[in-house]
Design a protein around this motif. Structure first.
Motif, PDB file in Angstrom:
ATOM      1  N   UNK A   1      43.646   8.260 -46.227  1.00 42.77           N
ATOM      2  CA  UNK A   1      43.593   8.013 -44.791  1.00 42.77           C
ATOM      3  C   UNK A   1      42.258   7.411 -44.379  1.00 42.77           C
ATOM      4  N   UNK A   2      41.205   7.869 -45.045  1.00 42.64           N
ATOM      5  CA  UNK A   2      39.888   7.273 -44.765  1.00 42.64           C
ATOM      6  C   UNK A   2      39.884   5.796 -45.128  1.00 42.64           C
ATOM      7  N   UNK A   3      40.458   5.498 -46.285  1.00 42.54           N
ATOM      8  CA  UNK A   3      40.532   4.096 -46.709  1.00 42.54           C
ATOM      9  C   UNK A   3      41.216   3.226 -45.677  1.00 42.54           C
ATOM     10  N   UNK A   4      42.237   3.779 -45.061  1.00 43.16           N
ATOM     11  CA  UNK A   4      43.009   2.999 -44.095  1.00 43.16           C
ATOM     12  C   UNK A   4      42.487   3.153 -42.679  1.00 43.16           C
ATOM     13  N   UNK A   5      41.377   3.887 -42.561  1.00 40.02           N
ATOM     14  CA  UNK A   5      40.770   4.085 -41.256  1.00 40.02           C
ATOM     15  C   UNK A   5      41.732   4.792 -40.296  1.00 40.02           C
ATOM     16  N   UNK A   6      42.441   5.783 -40.822  1.00 42.47           N
ATOM     17  CA  UNK A   6      43.373   6.533 -39.976  1.00 42.47           C
ATOM     18  C   UNK A   6      42.742   7.838 -39.533  1.00 42.47           C
ATOM     19  N   UNK A   7      43.049   8.229 -38.305  1.00 39.45           N
ATOM     20  CA  UNK A   7      42.546   9.480 -37.755  1.00 39.45           C
ATOM     21  C   UNK A   7      43.135  10.651 -38.542  1.00 39.45           C
ATOM     22  N   UNK A   8      42.301  11.649 -38.840  1.00 39.06           N
ATOM     23  CA  UNK A   8      42.797  12.761 -39.667  1.00 39.06           C
ATOM     24  C   UNK A   8      43.868  13.601 -38.960  1.00 39.06           C
ATOM     25  N   UNK A   9      43.930  13.433 -37.633  1.00 39.91           N
ATOM     26  CA  UNK A   9      44.964  14.165 -36.889  1.00 39.91           C
ATOM     27  C   UNK A   9      46.380  13.760 -37.315  1.00 39.91           C
ATOM     28  N   UNK A  10      46.478  12.540 -37.898  1.00 41.66           N
ATOM     29  CA  UNK A  10      47.776  12.061 -38.374  1.00 41.66           C
ATOM     30  C   UNK A  10      48.457  13.049 -39.304  1.00 41.66           C
ATOM     31  N   UNK A  11      47.643  13.715 -40.096  1.00 39.04           N
ATOM     32  CA  UNK A  11      48.177  14.577 -41.147  1.00 39.04           C
ATOM     33  C   UNK A  11      49.086  15.666 -40.590  1.00 39.04           C
ATOM     34  N   UNK A  12      48.781  16.131 -39.392  1.00 38.15           N
ATOM     35  CA  UNK A  12      49.587  17.220 -38.836  1.00 38.15           C
ATOM     36  C   UNK A  12      50.622  16.737 -37.821  1.00 38.15           C
ATOM     37  N   UNK A  13      50.678  15.424 -37.606  1.00 39.10           N
ATOM     38  CA  UNK A  13      51.709  14.928 -36.684  1.00 39.10           C
ATOM     39  C   UNK A  13      53.035  14.835 -37.412  1.00 39.10           C
ATOM     40  N   UNK A  14      54.107  14.814 -36.616  1.00 39.77           N
ATOM     41  CA  UNK A  14      55.433  14.695 -37.197  1.00 39.77           C
ATOM     42  C   UNK A  14      55.688  13.251 -37.609  1.00 39.77           C
ATOM     43  N   UNK A  15      56.389  13.106 -38.690  1.00 37.33           N
ATOM     44  CA  UNK A  15      56.616  11.819 -39.336  1.00 37.33           C
ATOM     45  C   UNK A  15      57.119  10.747 -38.360  1.00 37.33           C
ATOM     46  N   UNK A  16      56.233   9.831 -38.037  1.00 37.10           N
ATOM     47  CA  UNK A  16      56.518   8.690 -37.162  1.00 37.10           C
ATOM     48  C   UNK A  16      56.902   9.050 -35.728  1.00 37.10           C
ATOM     49  N   UNK A  17      57.036  10.331 -35.435  1.00 33.44           N
ATOM     50  CA  UNK A  17      57.497  10.730 -34.110  1.00 33.44           C
ATOM     51  C   UNK A  17      56.408  10.447 -33.075  1.00 33.44           C
ATOM     52  N   UNK A  18      56.727   9.592 -32.134  1.00 38.15           N
ATOM     53  CA  UNK A  18      55.774   9.241 -31.096  1.00 38.15           C
ATOM     54  C   UNK A  18      54.664   8.312 -31.564  1.00 38.15           C
ATOM     55  N   UNK A  19      54.780   7.763 -32.773  1.00 37.18           N
ATOM     56  CA  UNK A  19      53.780   6.822 -33.259  1.00 37.18           C
ATOM     57  C   UNK A  19      53.951   5.493 -32.533  1.00 37.18           C
ATOM     58  N   UNK A  20      52.859   4.815 -32.278  1.00 37.33           N
ATOM     59  CA  UNK A  20      52.950   3.464 -31.747  1.00 37.33           C
ATOM     60  C   UNK A  20      53.438   2.551 -32.869  1.00 37.33           C
ATOM     61  N   UNK A  21      53.850   1.332 -32.497  1.00 36.47           N
ATOM     62  CA  UNK A  21      54.312   0.377 -33.500  1.00 36.47           C
ATOM     63  C   UNK A  21      53.274   0.180 -34.601  1.00 36.47           C
ATOM     64  N   UNK A  22      52.016   0.047 -34.186  1.00 28.61           N
ATOM     65  CA  UNK A  22      50.952  -0.172 -35.152  1.00 28.61           C
ATOM     66  C   UNK A  22      50.748   1.028 -36.058  1.00 28.61           C
ATOM     67  N   UNK A  23      50.830   2.226 -35.450  1.00 32.16           N
ATOM     68  CA  UNK A  23      50.645   3.440 -36.251  1.00 32.16           C
ATOM     69  C   UNK A  23      51.745   3.576 -37.304  1.00 32.16           C
ATOM     70  N   UNK A  24      52.943   3.183 -36.907  1.00 32.35           N
ATOM     71  CA  UNK A  24      54.056   3.271 -37.866  1.00 32.35           C
ATOM     72  C   UNK A  24      53.807   2.361 -39.065  1.00 32.35           C
ATOM     73  N   UNK A  25      53.326   1.159 -38.788  1.00 31.22           N
ATOM     74  CA  UNK A  25      53.087   0.210 -39.885  1.00 31.22           C
ATOM     75  C   UNK A  25      51.967   0.722 -40.791  1.00 31.22           C
ATOM     76  N   UNK A  26      50.944   1.243 -40.146  1.00 30.34           N
ATOM     77  CA  UNK A  26      49.838   1.801 -40.913  1.00 30.34           C
ATOM     78  C   UNK A  26      50.335   2.953 -41.797  1.00 30.34           C
ATOM     79  N   UNK A  27      51.247   3.722 -41.224  1.00 33.91           N
ATOM     80  CA  UNK A  27      51.811   4.855 -41.950  1.00 33.91           C
ATOM     81  C   UNK A  27      52.622   4.390 -43.159  1.00 33.91           C
ATOM     82  N   UNK A  28      53.320   3.275 -43.028  1.00 30.02           N
ATOM     83  CA  UNK A  28      54.079   2.749 -44.166  1.00 30.02           C
ATOM     84  C   UNK A  28      53.133   2.395 -45.312  1.00 30.02           C
TER      85      UNK A  28
END
Lengths: 303, 476
Positions: A178-205
Motif C-alpha cells: 500500500x505504501x508503494x502505491x501511495x494508498x492510505x492505510x485506512x483502506x485495509x479496514x474498509x469493505x472491498x470496493x464499497x463506497x470507493x471512488x472510481x480512482x480508488x477502485x482502480x488503485x485497488x485492482x
C-alpha cells in the motif's frame, strides 16, 4: 517465465449466442507490456473476461494456453514437464488465478462486510492452496484435504493453518504494497470496493495484482475515470508489477494517455472481434491522431 | 420414523445436526396438556403455590385461545400438534440440576462441536460456564465480583425459590402476560429453566453475561424463560447461545424473554440459535424501556421448520432508545418469519431496525415488523432497513413492515432491498482465487457482518461457521 497464448479464439454470449470474438490470436510473455486498443464493442473486454473464465461467455473455437516455466512459482512448487502447459478453458476461474492469471476489472464488484485485509489474505491463501492441489499428486492431496476439513476455507479471520499466511504476516505484506502505491492505510479496514471512488477502485485492482503476484495480468481499462495524479499512481503500480515481479501485462485501453506512463512493447488494434493490426508504441500514437478508420481500411480494404 | 424425518436425513448438513439422545424418563405423563401435568411439573420443581397458580391460569388461557390465524403469509403451523409434544417435557424436567462440567455433557453434544469443526481452544471458550479448568476459574472470579455488587445470575427455576419477591413482581405480569398470545400462554403453563439476571442500580457488568449452552446442558431448552431486570443506570449484555442442536427430539420451542430496562439503563440481549429442522420455534420476547433507557436486540435465527419471532420493545419512558439487529437463514423446507416490534409510547424515543435474511433451496424468509408511534410521542424517530439475499430462484423473501403512526411530529424511514447473490460478485472473487463455495461464503459472511461485529468473537466465529455448514451441500 510464463506465456499466455490465445489461438483463433472464438466466443459468443452464453445466453443469446451473439458472436463477439472472431478468431483472436495474441501472445503475452512475462515482462512484456502489450496494449490492446480498439473502438467500443470490438471485443476487448470480452477477450479479458474469456481469459479469466467469465461464465457469461461461451468459447466456440480456439485455445487459451498458459505455459509456465519450472521456476515460475518459486522453489516451493515443483512443476513436472507435463504440467507446464495448461488450457485455461478447461479450468475454473480460481484455478486460472492459481496459475498466475489476473484480471483487473473495469467495474470491480463491491462486497459489503468483507474487509480488504480479510479478502486479500483469503485470496492469497486460496491461491497457495489451489497451486498445491494443481501441482501435487492426487493421493497426497486427498489426505491433506481430509486433515484440514472444515478449517481451511473459513472466510473469517482466524489463526492460520499450516502453510497459510497468518494475519500478522499478511499485515506486513499489505502495508508494504500500500505504501508503494501511495494508498492510505485506512483502506485495509474498509469493505472491498464499497463506497470507493472510481480512482480508488482502480488503485485497488493494482494493489490486488501487487499482492497476488500474477504471471500475466490483464488490465481492463484500468485508466478510465482517473485524474492525472491517480493515473500516475496506477501507472507506477503497473510498471512495478512488470519490473519487480516480471508480470506480463495486457493493458486494455481507449487512450494513448496511460501509455505515456506505461510504455508498451507491443500495441494491438482490435476490430470486430479480432486483432486487425499489431505494432510498436508508434501505432498507439497513430491511433490517437488518426482514429481507427485507417486500420479498418487497411485490414478490410474499405473504410 | 416419518418420511419427513427421512427426508431431513438426506443432506449432509442435516446429518451433522440430527443428533438424538435417548430419553431416560423418570416419570412419564400421559399425552395431552392437562392440569394434572402442570401440577406434576410444579411439584417436581418444589414450586411455591403462587407459581403453580400462575401456571394453571396460563393453562386456562391457553385452552381458551385460538391458534394464530389470518396473518398474511404466516408460516403453516398445521403440522404442529401441541398435544403430542407437551409430555416430552417430563424427562427434560428430570435433569434440572444440569451439568456444569464439559466432561459430563452427553457425547452427542461434544460430538456436535467436533462435527462443527471447532478446535479445542474454541470449544473451551464456547462451552462457557463449564468445561475447562482455566475458564472455570475465570468464571468463578467473575461470579464473585458480580455477587459483591449485588448482581444475580442464576437458573430461572432457582430464582423462583431464592428471589420470590423479584420474580413474583416481574414474571409474566406486565411485560409478557400469558394473555398476550396462545404460545405465551402455553409457555406460562409449561415453562422450565432459563436464566434470571438482576443488575442493581448503577452497576455495570463489564463482561457479557453468557448463557451459552446452558439450555442444552440442562436439557430443558424447549420452554425456557429468561427474565432480565436492569435497574436505574445499570448496564448489562446478556448473551444466549444455542448454536449446538437441541439433543432432544422435541419439535416445539416456545421460549419467553422479558427484559426490564430501568431509567438510564442499557441492556443488550444477544442470541445465536440453531434449531433442528423439525422444530416449530414460536417465541415471545419483549422489553419495557424506561426514561432514557436503551434496549438492543441482536439475534441470529438459524434452523427450525418454522420460526415466528418478533422481539418487541415498548419505549415507555421519554428518550428511550431501541435497536434491533436480526438475521435469519432459511434453507429447504424452512419458513423463517421474523422481525421486530417497537411501540413508541413517549416523546423523543427512537428506534432502528436492521433485518437481514438469507434464503436458499426454496426456503422462505419473511420480515414482519410493526412500528407503532402513539399520539403524543412527538419528536420520535424510527428507521427500518430490511435486506434479503437469495441464493436461487426457488427461494423467496417477503417484507411486511407495518407502520402505525399516530403522531405527526416524527421521523420515519423504511428501506428494503432484495437481491440474488450476484454472479458478477462471485466471478470477481473467483478471479482472485476463491472457489465458488468460498466466494459465496465470503459474500454471506460480509452480508451478516453487522451482526457478527456486535457479538463476542467466539459467537461470531460460531455464527459464521453455522452458516457455512448450512450452505454446504447446496453449492457446487
Amino acid at each position: 517465465m510464463a506465456r499466455l497464448e490465445l489461438t483463433n479464439l472464438h466466443a459468443e454470449v452464453a445466453e443469446g449466442g451473439e458472436k463477439i470474438l472472431d478468431g483472436v490470436d495474441l501472445e503475452v510473455e512475462s515482462g512484456e507490456i502489450h496494449a490492446l486498443m480498439g473502438p467500443n464493442g470490438s471485443g476487448k473486454s470480452t477477450t479479458a473476461k474469456v481469459i479469466a473464465g467469465h461464465p457469461a461467455y461461451e468459447v466456440t473455437e480456439g485455445e487459451v494456453l498458459i505455459h509456465i516455466e519450472e521456476d515460475e512459482f518459486g522453489d516451493d512448487i515443483e512443476i513436472d514437464e507435463d504440467q507446464r502447459t495448461w488450457d485455461l478453458l478447461d479450468l475454473e476461474p480460481n484455478e486460472r488465478a492459481a496459475l498466475g492469471v489476473f484480471l483487473g476489472f473495469q467495474y470491480p464488484a463491491e462486497i459489503e462486510g468483507v474487509t480488504m485485509t480479510n479478502f486479500l489474505r483469503t485470496a492469497l491463501n486460496a491461491k497457495i492452496e489451489e497451486r498445491e492441489e494443481l501441482f501435487e499428486d492426487e493421493e497426497e492431496d486427498e489426505a491433506a484435504e481430509e486433515d484440514e476439513a472444515g478449517f481451511e476455507t473459513s472466510p473469517m479471520e482466524g489463526p492460520a493453518d499450516e502453510g497459510e499466511i497468518g494475519v500478522a504476516e499478511f499485515q506486513g505484506i499489505l502495508q508494504e504494497k500500500m505504501e508503494q502505491l501511495d494508498m492510505d492505510e485506512k483502506f485495509a479496514q474498509r469493505y472491498l470496493n464499497a463506497g470507493f471512488s472510481g480512482g480508488e477502485k482502480k488503485q485497488n485492482e493494482v494493489l490486488q495484482a501487487a499482492i497476488l503476484e500474477p504471471s500475466i495480468a490483464v488490465l481492463d481499462e484500468i485508466d478510465s475515470g482517473l485524474d492525472i495524479d491517480r493515473l500516475q499512481d496506477v501507472s507506477n503500480g503497473i510498471n512495478a508489477l512488470r519490473d519487480e515481479q516480471g508480470t506480463g501485462i495486457l493493458q486494455i485501453t481507449h487512450y494513448q494517455r496511460i501509455l505515456d506512463y506505461v510504455e508498451p512493447d507491443h500495441v494491438h488494434v482490435m476490430l470486430d472481434g479480432k486483432i486487425a493490426k499489431s505494432g510498436g508504441p508508434e501505432l498507439a500514437e497513430a491511433l490517437e491522431d488518426e482514429g481507427y478508420d485507417w486500420v479498418r481500411e487497411e485490414a478490410y480494404g474499405t473504410a | 420414523m416419518s418420511s419427513e424425518q427421512d427426508h431431513l436425513k438426506d443432506t449432509d448438513t442435516e446429518a451433522r445436526f440430527e443428533f438424538k439422545k435417548e430419553q431416560n424418563a423418570a416419570v412419564k405423563s400421559d399425552k395431552g396438556l392437562t392440569e394434572e401435568i402442570i401440577r406434576m411439573i410444579s411439584e417436581d420443581k418444589d414450586e411455591p403455590d403462587w407459581m403453580l397458580e400462575r401456571r394453571l391460569r396460563a393453562l386456562q388461557q391457553y385452552q381458551n385461545m385460538p391458534m394464530p390465524s389470518g396473518w398474511p403469509g404466516m408460516p403453516d403451523l398445521s403440522g404442529l400438534d401441541v398435544e403430542e409434544i407437551v409430555p416430552y417435557i417430563r424427562p427434560d424436567v428430570d435433569k434440572r440440576e444440569g451439568v456444569d462440567d464439559w466432561t459430563e455433557l452427553p457425547d452427542e453434544i461434544k460430538d456436535t462441536f467436533d462435527k462443527l469443526g471447532i478446535p479445542e481452544a474454541e470449544k473451551n471458550a464456547l462451552s462457557g460456564v463449564g468445561a475447562q479448568y482455566e475458564s472455570e476459574v475465570v468464571y468463578q472470579n467473575m461470579q464473585e465480583q458480580w455477587e459483591e455488587k449485588g448482581v444475580i445470575f442464576m437458573n430461572m427455576d432457582r430464582a423462583v425459590q431464592e428471589h420470590p419477591e423479584l420474580v413474583k413482581e416481574h414474571f409474566m405480569t406486565t411485560c409478557v402476560p400469558p394473555s398476550d398470545n396462545k404460545f405465551a400462554a402455553l409457555h406460562g403453563a409449561v415453562w422450565s429453566g432459563g436464566s434470571f439476571v438482576y443488575v442493581p442500580e448503577g452497576v455495570t457488568v463489564e463482561m457479557p453475561v453468557q448463557a451459552y449452552f446452558r439450555m442444552n446442558s440442562e436439557g430443558m431448552g424447549q420452554f425456557e424463560h429468561t427474565l432480565i431486570i436492569a435497574e436505574e443506570g445499570s448496564e448489562v449484555h446478556y448473551i444466549e447461545g444455542c448454536s449446538a442442536p437441541k439433543y432432544g427430539t422435541h419439535n416445539l420451542h416456545s421460549g419467553g424473554v422479558e427484559v426490564f430496562v430501568g431509567e438510564d439503563a442499557h441492556v443488550q440481549y444477544s442470541t445465536v440459535q440453531n434449531w433442528s429442522k423439525n422444530t416449530y420455534n414460536l417465541n415471545t420476547k419483549r422489553a419495557i424501556v424506561e426514561e432514557n433507557g436503551t434496549m438492543e436486540w441482536v439475534s441470529g435465527s438459524m434452523g427450525s421448520k418454522a420460526t415466528m419471532l418478533y422481539p418487541c420493545s415498548i419505549l415507555k419512558g421519554r428518550g428511550a432508545t431501541d435497536t434491533h439487529i436480526t438475521i435469519a437463514f432459511a434453507g429447504e423446507g424452512q419458513d423463517i418469519d421474523t422481525g421486530a416490534k417497537v411501540y413508541h409510547n413517549a416523546p423523543n424515543t427512537s428506534s432502528t431496525i436492521e433485518s437481514k435474511s438469507i434464503s436458499k433451496d426454496g426456503g422462505r424468509t419473511n420480515y414482519r415488523g410493526l412500528v407503532h408511534i402513539a399520539d403524543g410521542a412527538e419528536n420520535s424517530s424510527t428507521a427500518v432497513e430490511c435486506d434479503a439475499l437469495m441464493f436461487d430462484n426457488e427461494s423467496t423473501s417477503d417484507t411486511m413492515p407495518y407502520m402505525e403512526i399516530e403522531e405527526s411530529k416524527v421521523d420515519v424511514a423504511h428501506e428494503a432491498t432484495v437481491g440474488k447473490i450476484g454472479d458478477e460478485d462471485i466471478f470477481y472473487l473467483q478471479s482472485r482465487g476463491l472457489d465458488d463455495d468460498d466466494a459465496k461464503k465470503m459474500i454471506v459472511a460480509g452480508f451478516i457482518e453487522p451482526i457478527t461485529e456486535e457479538l463476542p468473537i467466539e459467537y461470531a466465529v460460531e455464527l459464521n461457521r453455522l452458516i457455512e455448514l448450512e450452505m454446504e451441500g447446496s453449492l457446487g
